[in-house]
Design an enzyme around this catalytic site. Structure first.
Site, short mmCIF file in Angstrom:
data_model
loop_
_atom_site.label_atom_id
_atom_site.label_comp_id
_atom_site.label_asym_id
_atom_site.label_seq_id
_atom_site.Cartn_x
_atom_site.Cartn_y
_atom_site.Cartn_z
N LYS A 6 0.85 -1.19 0.00
CA LYS A 6 0.00 0.00 0.00
C LYS A 6 0.89 1.24 0.00
CE LYS A 6 -4.00 -0.37 0.46
NZ LYS A 6 -5.05 -0.64 -0.58
N GLU A 56 -1.57 -0.56 -9.22
CA GLU A 56 -3.01 -0.48 -8.96
C GLU A 56 -3.40 0.96 -8.67
OE1 GLU A 56 -4.48 -3.33 -6.11
OE2 GLU A 56 -6.32 -2.18 -5.73
N GLU A 89 -6.77 -11.49 -4.16
CA GLU A 89 -6.20 -11.00 -2.90
C GLU A 89 -7.24 -11.23 -1.79
OE1 GLU A 89 -5.66 -6.72 -3.09
OE2 GLU A 89 -7.80 -6.42 -3.46
#
Ligand code: MUC
Ligand code: MG
Length: 373
Positions: free
Chosen positions: A169, A224, A327
Protein backbone atom coordinates in the site's frame (compact mmCIF):
# COMPACT_ATOMS: atom_id res chain seq x y z
CA UNK A 1 -42.46 -21.83 -3.50
CA UNK A 2 -43.74 -20.24 -0.31
CA UNK A 3 -40.91 -21.71 1.75
CA UNK A 4 -38.42 -19.53 -0.17
CA UNK A 5 -40.14 -16.34 0.95
CA UNK A 6 -37.88 -13.88 2.74
CA UNK A 7 -39.25 -13.49 6.24
CA UNK A 8 -36.59 -11.49 8.07
CA UNK A 9 -33.55 -9.32 7.30
CA UNK A 10 -31.35 -8.57 10.32
CA UNK A 11 -28.11 -6.63 10.66
CA UNK A 12 -25.51 -6.13 13.36
CA UNK A 13 -22.15 -4.37 13.37
CA UNK A 14 -19.13 -6.47 14.35
CA UNK A 15 -15.81 -4.88 15.32
CA UNK A 16 -13.18 -7.54 14.70
CA UNK A 17 -9.58 -6.80 15.85
CA UNK A 18 -6.78 -7.18 13.26
CA UNK A 19 -3.58 -9.20 13.78
CA UNK A 20 -1.66 -5.91 13.26
CA UNK A 21 -2.58 -2.33 12.32
CA UNK A 22 -3.26 -2.00 8.55
CA UNK A 23 -2.07 1.37 7.19
CA UNK A 24 -3.96 2.71 4.18
CA UNK A 25 -3.19 5.90 2.23
CA UNK A 26 -5.22 8.12 4.55
CA UNK A 27 -6.03 6.08 7.65
CA UNK A 28 -4.83 3.15 9.76
CA UNK A 29 -7.21 0.42 10.92
CA UNK A 30 -6.69 -1.70 14.06
CA UNK A 31 -10.08 -3.43 13.76
CA UNK A 32 -12.35 -4.14 10.79
CA UNK A 33 -15.98 -3.09 11.19
CA UNK A 34 -18.23 -5.63 9.43
CA UNK A 35 -21.99 -5.34 8.97
CA UNK A 36 -23.23 -8.92 9.29
CA UNK A 37 -26.52 -9.38 7.43
CA UNK A 38 -28.77 -12.39 7.84
CA UNK A 39 -31.68 -13.23 5.56
CA UNK A 40 -34.12 -15.76 7.02
CA UNK A 41 -36.51 -17.65 4.73
CA UNK A 42 -39.93 -19.00 5.69
CA UNK A 43 -38.46 -22.56 5.75
CA UNK A 44 -36.00 -21.45 8.46
CA UNK A 45 -32.94 -21.36 6.19
CA UNK A 46 -30.57 -18.47 7.01
CA UNK A 47 -28.17 -16.82 4.53
CA UNK A 48 -25.22 -14.61 5.49
CA UNK A 49 -23.74 -11.54 3.84
CA UNK A 50 -21.27 -8.88 4.92
CA UNK A 51 -21.26 -5.13 4.38
CA UNK A 52 -17.57 -4.18 4.38
CA UNK A 53 -15.44 -1.25 3.25
CA UNK A 54 -11.66 -1.22 3.67
CA UNK A 55 -11.05 0.62 6.94
CA UNK A 56 -13.92 3.14 6.74
CA UNK A 57 -15.72 5.60 4.45
CA UNK A 58 -12.48 7.11 3.05
CA UNK A 59 -12.50 4.47 0.26
CA UNK A 60 -15.91 4.93 -1.33
CA UNK A 61 -18.12 7.05 0.93
CA UNK A 62 -20.04 4.20 2.57
CA UNK A 63 -19.49 2.87 6.11
CA UNK A 64 -21.02 0.08 8.20
CA UNK A 65 -23.28 2.71 9.79
CA UNK A 66 -24.62 4.03 6.45
CA UNK A 67 -25.06 0.48 5.17
CA UNK A 68 -27.05 -0.50 8.25
CA UNK A 69 -29.38 2.51 7.84
CA UNK A 70 -29.88 1.89 4.11
CA UNK A 71 -30.48 -1.84 4.49
CA UNK A 72 -32.84 -1.61 7.47
CA UNK A 73 -34.72 1.45 6.25
CA UNK A 74 -34.88 0.91 2.49
CA UNK A 75 -33.59 -2.42 1.10
CA UNK A 76 -35.11 -4.84 3.64
CA UNK A 77 -38.68 -3.57 2.98
CA UNK A 78 -38.17 -4.36 -0.75
CA UNK A 79 -37.04 -7.92 0.12
CA UNK A 80 -39.44 -9.02 2.84
CA UNK A 81 -42.37 -11.16 1.66
CA UNK A 82 -40.77 -11.96 -1.71
CA UNK A 83 -39.31 -15.33 -2.74
CA UNK A 84 -35.53 -15.33 -2.81
CA UNK A 85 -35.56 -17.02 -6.24
CA UNK A 86 -36.88 -13.74 -7.63
CA UNK A 87 -33.49 -12.23 -6.88
CA UNK A 88 -33.03 -10.30 -10.12
CA UNK A 89 -36.46 -8.67 -9.70
CA UNK A 90 -35.63 -7.70 -6.11
CA UNK A 91 -32.28 -6.20 -7.19
CA UNK A 92 -34.04 -4.32 -9.97
CA UNK A 93 -36.48 -2.84 -7.47
CA UNK A 94 -33.63 -1.73 -5.19
CA UNK A 95 -32.71 0.79 -7.90
CA UNK A 96 -36.12 2.44 -7.52
CA UNK A 97 -35.49 3.26 -3.86
CA UNK A 98 -31.69 3.53 -3.41
CA UNK A 99 -29.20 5.04 -5.86
CA UNK A 100 -25.53 3.93 -5.67
CA UNK A 101 -24.71 2.52 -2.17
CA UNK A 102 -23.29 -0.56 -3.82
CA UNK A 103 -21.50 -1.92 -0.75
CA UNK A 104 -24.86 -2.05 1.09
CA UNK A 105 -26.55 -3.75 -1.87
CA UNK A 106 -23.70 -6.27 -2.08
CA UNK A 107 -24.23 -7.32 1.55
CA UNK A 108 -27.88 -8.25 0.94
CA UNK A 109 -27.19 -9.66 -2.55
CA UNK A 110 -24.71 -12.12 -1.02
CA UNK A 111 -27.04 -12.99 1.89
CA UNK A 112 -29.86 -13.74 -0.58
CA UNK A 113 -27.60 -15.86 -2.83
CA UNK A 114 -26.39 -17.75 0.25
CA UNK A 115 -29.94 -18.39 1.56
CA UNK A 116 -31.13 -19.51 -1.88
CA UNK A 117 -28.19 -21.89 -2.36
CA UNK A 118 -28.62 -23.32 1.17
CA UNK A 119 -32.35 -23.83 0.52
CA UNK A 120 -31.46 -25.81 -2.63
CA UNK A 121 -28.65 -27.61 -0.73
CA UNK A 122 -26.08 -26.61 -3.38
CA UNK A 123 -22.84 -24.59 -3.19
CA UNK A 124 -23.20 -20.88 -3.92
CA UNK A 125 -21.05 -21.29 -7.05
CA UNK A 126 -23.86 -23.42 -8.58
CA UNK A 127 -26.01 -20.28 -8.77
CA UNK A 128 -23.18 -18.55 -10.66
CA UNK A 129 -22.65 -21.15 -13.37
CA UNK A 130 -20.82 -23.79 -11.35
CA UNK A 131 -17.25 -23.94 -10.04
CA UNK A 132 -14.53 -24.92 -12.51
CA UNK A 133 -11.69 -24.70 -9.96
CA UNK A 134 -11.47 -25.42 -6.25
CA UNK A 135 -8.60 -23.17 -5.14
CA UNK A 136 -7.25 -19.73 -6.03
CA UNK A 137 -3.95 -17.88 -5.70
CA UNK A 138 -3.88 -15.30 -2.91
CA UNK A 139 -1.72 -12.19 -2.77
CA UNK A 140 -0.97 -10.82 0.73
CA UNK A 141 -1.20 -7.05 1.27
CA UNK A 142 1.16 -5.09 3.48
CA UNK A 143 -0.13 -1.90 5.00
CA UNK A 144 2.02 1.22 4.97
CA UNK A 145 5.01 0.12 7.12
CA UNK A 146 8.65 1.15 7.76
CA UNK A 147 11.12 -0.74 5.51
CA UNK A 148 12.55 -3.14 8.13
CA UNK A 149 9.11 -4.16 9.36
CA UNK A 150 7.88 -4.65 5.79
CA UNK A 151 10.83 -6.91 4.90
CA UNK A 152 10.26 -8.94 8.08
CA UNK A 153 6.56 -9.35 7.31
CA UNK A 154 7.19 -10.52 3.72
CA UNK A 155 9.74 -13.10 4.93
CA UNK A 156 7.34 -14.28 7.62
CA UNK A 157 4.38 -14.63 5.23
CA UNK A 158 6.48 -16.56 2.68
CA UNK A 159 7.50 -18.98 5.44
CA UNK A 160 4.07 -19.32 7.07
CA UNK A 161 1.67 -19.23 4.09
CA UNK A 162 3.77 -19.60 0.94
CA UNK A 163 2.57 -16.37 -0.68
CA UNK A 164 4.14 -15.79 -4.07
CA UNK A 165 2.96 -12.23 -4.53
CA UNK A 166 2.57 -9.18 -2.32
CA UNK A 167 0.63 -5.92 -2.60
CA UNK A 168 2.24 -2.85 -1.07
CA UNK A 169 0.00 0.00 0.00
CA UNK A 170 1.28 3.46 -0.96
CA UNK A 171 -0.09 6.99 -1.21
CA UNK A 172 0.46 8.23 2.32
CA UNK A 173 3.08 10.89 2.98
CA UNK A 174 5.75 12.32 0.69
CA UNK A 175 5.76 10.45 -2.68
CA UNK A 176 9.58 10.63 -2.92
CA UNK A 177 10.04 9.00 0.50
CA UNK A 178 7.23 6.52 -0.16
CA UNK A 179 8.79 5.55 -3.51
CA UNK A 180 12.26 5.11 -2.02
CA UNK A 181 10.88 2.86 0.76
CA UNK A 182 9.01 0.63 -1.69
CA UNK A 183 11.84 0.51 -4.29
CA UNK A 184 14.30 -0.69 -1.64
CA UNK A 185 11.87 -3.33 -0.39
CA UNK A 186 11.18 -4.66 -3.89
CA UNK A 187 14.87 -4.67 -4.83
CA UNK A 188 15.70 -6.66 -1.68
CA UNK A 189 13.10 -9.39 -2.26
CA UNK A 190 12.05 -9.44 -5.93
CA UNK A 191 14.05 -12.58 -6.70
CA UNK A 192 11.87 -14.51 -4.24
CA UNK A 193 8.33 -13.18 -4.88
CA UNK A 194 6.35 -10.73 -7.02
CA UNK A 195 5.30 -7.23 -5.91
CA UNK A 196 2.52 -4.84 -6.92
CA UNK A 197 1.63 -1.44 -5.49
CA UNK A 198 -1.72 0.19 -4.68
CA UNK A 199 -1.70 3.99 -4.47
CA UNK A 200 -5.46 4.19 -3.82
CA UNK A 201 -5.92 7.01 -6.34
CA UNK A 202 -3.81 9.46 -4.30
CA UNK A 203 -1.25 10.72 -6.87
CA UNK A 204 -1.91 13.34 -9.51
CA UNK A 205 -0.71 12.83 -13.09
CA UNK A 206 2.67 14.50 -12.70
CA UNK A 207 3.49 12.70 -9.44
CA UNK A 208 2.59 9.37 -11.05
CA UNK A 209 4.64 10.04 -14.19
CA UNK A 210 7.58 11.10 -12.04
CA UNK A 211 7.68 8.21 -9.56
CA UNK A 212 6.17 5.18 -11.31
CA UNK A 213 9.19 4.72 -13.64
CA UNK A 214 11.44 4.34 -10.56
CA UNK A 215 9.09 1.66 -9.21
CA UNK A 216 9.07 -0.07 -12.61
CA UNK A 217 12.88 -0.09 -12.58
CA UNK A 218 12.86 -1.59 -9.06
CA UNK A 219 10.77 -4.50 -10.40
CA UNK A 220 7.18 -3.68 -9.39
CA UNK A 221 4.98 -5.91 -11.59
CA UNK A 222 1.60 -4.12 -11.40
CA UNK A 223 0.40 -0.58 -10.66
CA UNK A 224 -3.01 -0.48 -8.96
CA UNK A 225 -4.96 2.77 -9.31
CA UNK A 226 -2.12 5.29 -9.04
CA UNK A 227 -4.32 8.27 -10.03
CA UNK A 228 -7.89 9.51 -9.38
CA UNK A 229 -10.85 7.28 -10.22
CA UNK A 230 -12.54 9.62 -12.74
CA UNK A 231 -9.38 10.41 -14.74
CA UNK A 232 -9.30 7.62 -17.32
CA UNK A 233 -7.13 9.67 -19.69
CA UNK A 234 -4.27 9.68 -17.20
CA UNK A 235 -4.77 6.01 -16.38
CA UNK A 236 -4.56 5.23 -20.08
CA UNK A 237 -1.45 7.36 -20.43
CA UNK A 238 0.24 5.41 -17.63
CA UNK A 239 -0.92 2.12 -19.16
CA UNK A 240 0.58 2.98 -22.54
CA UNK A 241 3.72 4.88 -21.40
CA UNK A 242 5.40 2.98 -18.59
CA UNK A 243 5.32 -0.65 -19.69
CA UNK A 244 4.05 -2.12 -16.39
CA UNK A 245 0.46 -3.48 -16.34
CA UNK A 246 -2.07 -1.16 -14.69
CA UNK A 247 -5.02 -2.33 -12.58
CA UNK A 248 -8.13 -0.15 -12.24
CA UNK A 249 -9.76 -0.33 -8.80
CA UNK A 250 -11.50 2.90 -7.71
CA UNK A 251 -12.19 3.59 -11.45
CA UNK A 252 -14.47 0.53 -11.71
CA UNK A 253 -17.42 0.44 -9.30
CA UNK A 254 -20.11 -0.66 -11.80
CA UNK A 255 -20.59 -2.39 -15.15
CA UNK A 256 -20.83 1.05 -16.80
CA UNK A 257 -17.45 1.98 -15.29
CA UNK A 258 -15.98 -1.26 -16.63
CA UNK A 259 -17.31 -0.44 -20.10
CA UNK A 260 -15.72 3.03 -19.94
CA UNK A 261 -12.33 1.52 -19.02
CA UNK A 262 -12.65 -1.06 -21.81
CA UNK A 263 -13.61 1.58 -24.40
CA UNK A 264 -10.59 3.69 -23.49
CA UNK A 265 -8.34 0.66 -22.92
CA UNK A 266 -7.35 2.63 -19.81
CA UNK A 267 -6.06 -0.41 -17.87
CA UNK A 268 -4.90 -4.01 -18.35
CA UNK A 269 -6.64 -5.52 -15.33
CA UNK A 270 -9.80 -4.74 -13.34
CA UNK A 271 -9.75 -5.19 -9.54
CA UNK A 272 -13.15 -6.88 -9.26
CA UNK A 273 -14.58 -6.61 -5.76
CA UNK A 274 -17.99 -8.20 -5.36
CA UNK A 275 -18.57 -5.57 -2.63
CA UNK A 276 -17.87 -2.30 -4.44
CA UNK A 277 -19.89 -3.25 -7.55
CA UNK A 278 -23.06 -4.17 -5.62
CA UNK A 279 -22.89 -7.94 -5.31
CA UNK A 280 -22.49 -11.16 -7.26
CA UNK A 281 -24.88 -10.43 -10.12
CA UNK A 282 -23.31 -7.06 -10.84
CA UNK A 283 -19.85 -8.64 -10.55
CA UNK A 284 -20.86 -11.13 -13.26
CA UNK A 285 -21.68 -8.21 -15.58
CA UNK A 286 -18.32 -6.51 -14.89
CA UNK A 287 -16.50 -9.78 -15.59
CA UNK A 288 -18.35 -10.24 -18.90
CA UNK A 289 -17.53 -6.71 -20.04
CA UNK A 290 -13.86 -7.09 -19.07
CA UNK A 291 -13.61 -10.42 -20.85
CA UNK A 292 -15.21 -9.10 -24.03
CA UNK A 293 -12.84 -6.12 -23.97
CA UNK A 294 -9.72 -8.24 -23.49
CA UNK A 295 -9.04 -7.20 -19.89
CA UNK A 296 -8.25 -9.64 -17.08
CA UNK A 297 -10.04 -9.51 -13.70
CA UNK A 298 -8.38 -9.84 -10.31
CA UNK A 299 -10.44 -11.26 -7.42
CA UNK A 300 -10.01 -8.22 -5.20
CA UNK A 301 -11.11 -7.51 -1.63
CA UNK A 302 -12.57 -4.85 0.64
CA UNK A 303 -11.20 -6.89 3.55
CA UNK A 304 -14.36 -8.93 3.95
CA UNK A 305 -14.62 -11.40 6.81
CA UNK A 306 -15.16 -15.13 6.26
CA UNK A 307 -18.69 -15.03 4.75
CA UNK A 308 -17.98 -12.20 2.32
CA UNK A 309 -14.64 -13.69 1.33
CA UNK A 310 -16.17 -17.13 0.77
CA UNK A 311 -18.86 -15.58 -1.47
CA UNK A 312 -16.15 -13.85 -3.51
CA UNK A 313 -14.28 -17.17 -3.74
CA UNK A 314 -17.38 -18.93 -5.09
CA UNK A 315 -17.72 -16.13 -7.63
CA UNK A 316 -14.07 -16.37 -8.70
CA UNK A 317 -14.26 -20.18 -8.83
CA UNK A 318 -17.22 -19.94 -11.25
CA UNK A 319 -15.91 -17.05 -13.38
CA UNK A 320 -13.11 -17.78 -15.88
CA UNK A 321 -12.65 -14.02 -16.46
CA UNK A 322 -11.11 -13.82 -12.97
CA UNK A 323 -7.81 -14.91 -14.50
CA UNK A 324 -5.39 -12.65 -12.63
CA UNK A 325 -5.41 -14.36 -9.20
CA UNK A 326 -6.96 -12.96 -6.04
CA UNK A 327 -6.20 -11.00 -2.90
CA UNK A 328 -9.00 -12.65 -0.93
CA UNK A 329 -6.96 -12.71 2.29
CA UNK A 330 -9.37 -10.72 4.54
CA UNK A 331 -10.00 -13.52 7.10
CA UNK A 332 -6.25 -13.91 7.68
CA UNK A 333 -6.01 -10.27 8.75
CA UNK A 334 -8.59 -10.86 11.51
CA UNK A 335 -7.23 -11.84 14.91
CA UNK A 336 -10.10 -14.31 15.40
CA UNK A 337 -12.84 -15.69 13.22
CA UNK A 338 -16.59 -16.00 13.83
CA UNK A 339 -17.31 -19.14 11.80
CA UNK A 340 -16.99 -22.69 13.13
CA UNK A 341 -14.37 -23.69 10.52
CA UNK A 342 -12.42 -20.91 8.86
CA UNK A 343 -11.18 -20.77 5.26
CA UNK A 344 -8.02 -22.78 4.59
CA UNK A 345 -4.95 -20.85 3.39
CA UNK A 346 -1.64 -22.59 2.58
CA UNK A 347 1.08 -22.61 -0.12
CA UNK A 348 -0.12 -19.28 -1.53
CA UNK A 349 -3.64 -20.54 -2.29
CA UNK A 350 -7.04 -20.62 -0.60
CA UNK A 351 -9.52 -23.48 -0.95
CA UNK A 352 -13.09 -22.75 -2.03
CA UNK A 353 -15.14 -24.05 0.91
CA UNK A 354 -17.45 -27.00 0.25
CA UNK A 355 -21.04 -27.50 1.40
CA UNK A 356 -24.31 -25.63 0.82
CA UNK A 357 -24.20 -21.84 0.27
CA UNK A 358 -20.80 -20.37 1.08
CA UNK A 359 -20.01 -23.58 2.97
CA UNK A 360 -19.29 -21.71 6.23
CA UNK A 361 -21.27 -21.94 9.47
CA UNK A 362 -21.64 -19.14 12.05
CA UNK A 363 -20.07 -19.31 15.52
CA UNK A 364 -22.74 -17.37 17.41
CA UNK A 365 -20.71 -17.02 20.62
CA UNK A 366 -17.98 -15.25 18.66
CA UNK A 367 -20.49 -13.19 16.67
CA UNK A 368 -22.11 -12.02 19.92
CA UNK A 369 -18.69 -11.28 21.38
CA UNK A 370 -17.71 -9.02 18.41
CA UNK A 371 -21.12 -7.31 18.13
CA UNK A 372 -20.88 -3.56 18.78
CA UNK A 373 -22.76 -2.66 21.98
C1 MUC B 1 -7.95 -1.58 -1.98
O1 MUC B 1 -7.99 -0.42 -2.31
O2 MUC B 1 -7.53 -2.39 -2.80
C2 MUC B 1 -7.56 -4.29 -0.31
C3 MUC B 1 -6.48 -4.74 0.34
C4 MUC B 1 -5.95 -3.69 1.09
O3 MUC B 1 -4.96 -3.67 1.79
O4 MUC B 1 -6.70 -2.59 0.86
C5 MUC B 1 -7.81 -2.97 0.13
C6 MUC B 1 -8.48 -1.96 -0.62
MG1 MG C 1 -7.10 -0.92 -4.40
Amino acid sequence: MAELTIEKVETRILDVPLIRPHGFATTTATAQPILLVTVTLENGVVGFGEGVVPGGPWWGGESVETMQAIIEGYLAPVMIGRPVNQLSGILNDFEKVVANDRFAKAAVDVAMHDAWARALNVPLSDLLGGAFRDELDVTWALGVLPLDQAIAEVEERIASHGHKSFKLKMGSGDPAVDTQRIAELVEALRDKVGFRIDVNARWDRLTALRYLPRLAEAGVELFEQPTPAHDLDTLREITTRIGVPVMADESVCSPADALAVVKKQAADVIALKTTKVGGLREATKVAAIAEAGGLACHGATSLEGPFGTAASLHFAAATPAVSFGTELFGPMLLKETYVTEDLVYADGVVKVPEGPGTGLEPDWDKINHFTRK
